[in-house]
Design an enzyme around this catalytic site. Sequence first.
Site, mmCIF file in Angstrom:
data_model
loop_
_atom_site.group_PDB
_atom_site.id
_atom_site.type_symbol
_atom_site.label_atom_id
_atom_site.label_comp_id
_atom_site.label_asym_id
_atom_site.label_seq_id
_atom_site.Cartn_x
_atom_site.Cartn_y
_atom_site.Cartn_z
ATOM 1 N N GLN A 230 -4.925 -1.758 9.528
ATOM 2 C CA GLN A 230 -4.831 -3.072 8.885
ATOM 3 C C GLN A 230 -5.457 -4.140 9.788
ATOM 4 O OE1 GLN A 230 -3.733 -3.547 5.748
ATOM 5 N NE2 GLN A 230 -4.165 -5.729 5.836
ATOM 6 N N ASP B 83 -11.033 2.753 4.114
ATOM 7 C CA ASP B 83 -11.324 1.322 4.053
ATOM 8 C C ASP B 83 -12.829 1.061 4.010
ATOM 9 O OD1 ASP B 83 -9.506 -0.728 3.824
ATOM 10 O OD2 ASP B 83 -8.782 -0.532 5.885
ATOM 11 N N LYS C 236 0.841 -1.203 0.000
ATOM 12 C CA LYS C 236 0.000 0.000 0.000
ATOM 13 C C LYS C 236 0.878 1.256 0.000
ATOM 14 C CE LYS C 236 -3.802 -2.584 2.039
ATOM 15 N NZ LYS C 236 -4.613 -2.977 3.202
HETATM 16 N N1 GUN Z 1 -7.196 -7.135 5.858
HETATM 17 C C1 GUN Z 1 -7.558 -7.846 4.768
HETATM 18 N N2 GUN Z 1 -8.069 -7.021 3.825
HETATM 19 C C2 GUN Z 1 -8.025 -5.779 4.346
HETATM 20 C C3 GUN Z 1 -8.420 -4.508 3.849
HETATM 21 O O1 GUN Z 1 -8.925 -4.342 2.741
HETATM 22 N N3 GUN Z 1 -8.208 -3.472 4.680
HETATM 23 C C4 GUN Z 1 -7.669 -3.618 5.910
HETATM 24 N N4 GUN Z 1 -7.532 -2.542 6.658
HETATM 25 N N5 GUN Z 1 -7.306 -4.775 6.402
HETATM 26 C C5 GUN Z 1 -7.488 -5.854 5.615
#
Ligand code: GUN
Length: 293
Positions: free
Chosen positions: A98, A121, A54
């Site tokens: 996350q 998110d 990211k």
């Molecule tokens: N863990 C698995 N997929 C995601 C996501 O799209 N965003 C976040 N923050 N954590 C995740």
Amino acid sequence: MSATILDGKTIAENVRLEVKEQVTKRVAEGKMVPGLATVLVGENPASQVYVRSKHKACQEAGINSYGHVLSADATQQEVEDLVIELNDDPKVHGILVQLPLPSGLDEERVLNLVSIEKDVDGFHPLNIGRLAQKGRDPLFIPCTPAGTMYLIEQVVPKIEGQNAVVLGRSNIVGMPVALLLVRANATVTICHSRTKNLPDVVRQADILVAAVGRAEMVKKDWVKPGAVVIDVGVNRVDDPTAKRGYKLVGDVAYDEVAEVAGVITPVPGGVGPMTIAMLMKNTLRAAEIADLK
Ligand code: GUN
């Protein structure tokens, strides 16, 4: 092999290029550089890989990124204080916590604290709640579900009236994908571990989204000939011939299902890259929302 391969990598690259162009344009106009803050708690190896990707994507798009790492034994208060600090930081337009958080931390309380205007998110209960309601619009749509829909839209000109089956009901993927398909007027069935006659139900799908986290679970005879198959699964399976000792496979038995499906996404290189592209789009949008304040 008859299915058309839906190349998420190339489609995602194009989305990221569009974001980059818009970032360049807004900065030339004297607007702020969009900023994304990530919060990683603990040392989950998969999460570390995702967060690193990211940040790299931000860098390529001209977006500032700020990585915050807390140890696995961080307290609820420490995580919450960090989110509150990021809510108040004008350089930060998007906040991404996350998931999963280490056990013992209350995920719901943390996600609830993220300012809805920085919720790139789309996991804030208000954004998810709006997604679930007619006539309401969330500020942000969760990235993997948004990427999944983006891929479906590339190959299904009219989603309305199609039978869509979503395998899995997670907060992060299955449930929001199902909500998005309902919003697109598909007829949606959500399957899970208690679903009876699973192969028969899955075989009704014109559009199948597999998001259960079970390696190669969906077999050829579960899939209606010509169906659009979107594989969200990312599963590590042992592979002594691979350098790392494992390989990544989806929730769909790719080789055999590709013989009957109309369209299929590969793993890796399907939905995965789309998640990050949608995060870049959402971060740009968060900066645009902040412009209006
Ligand atoms: N863990 C698995 N997929 C995601 C996501 O799209 N965003 C976040 N923050 N954590 C995740």
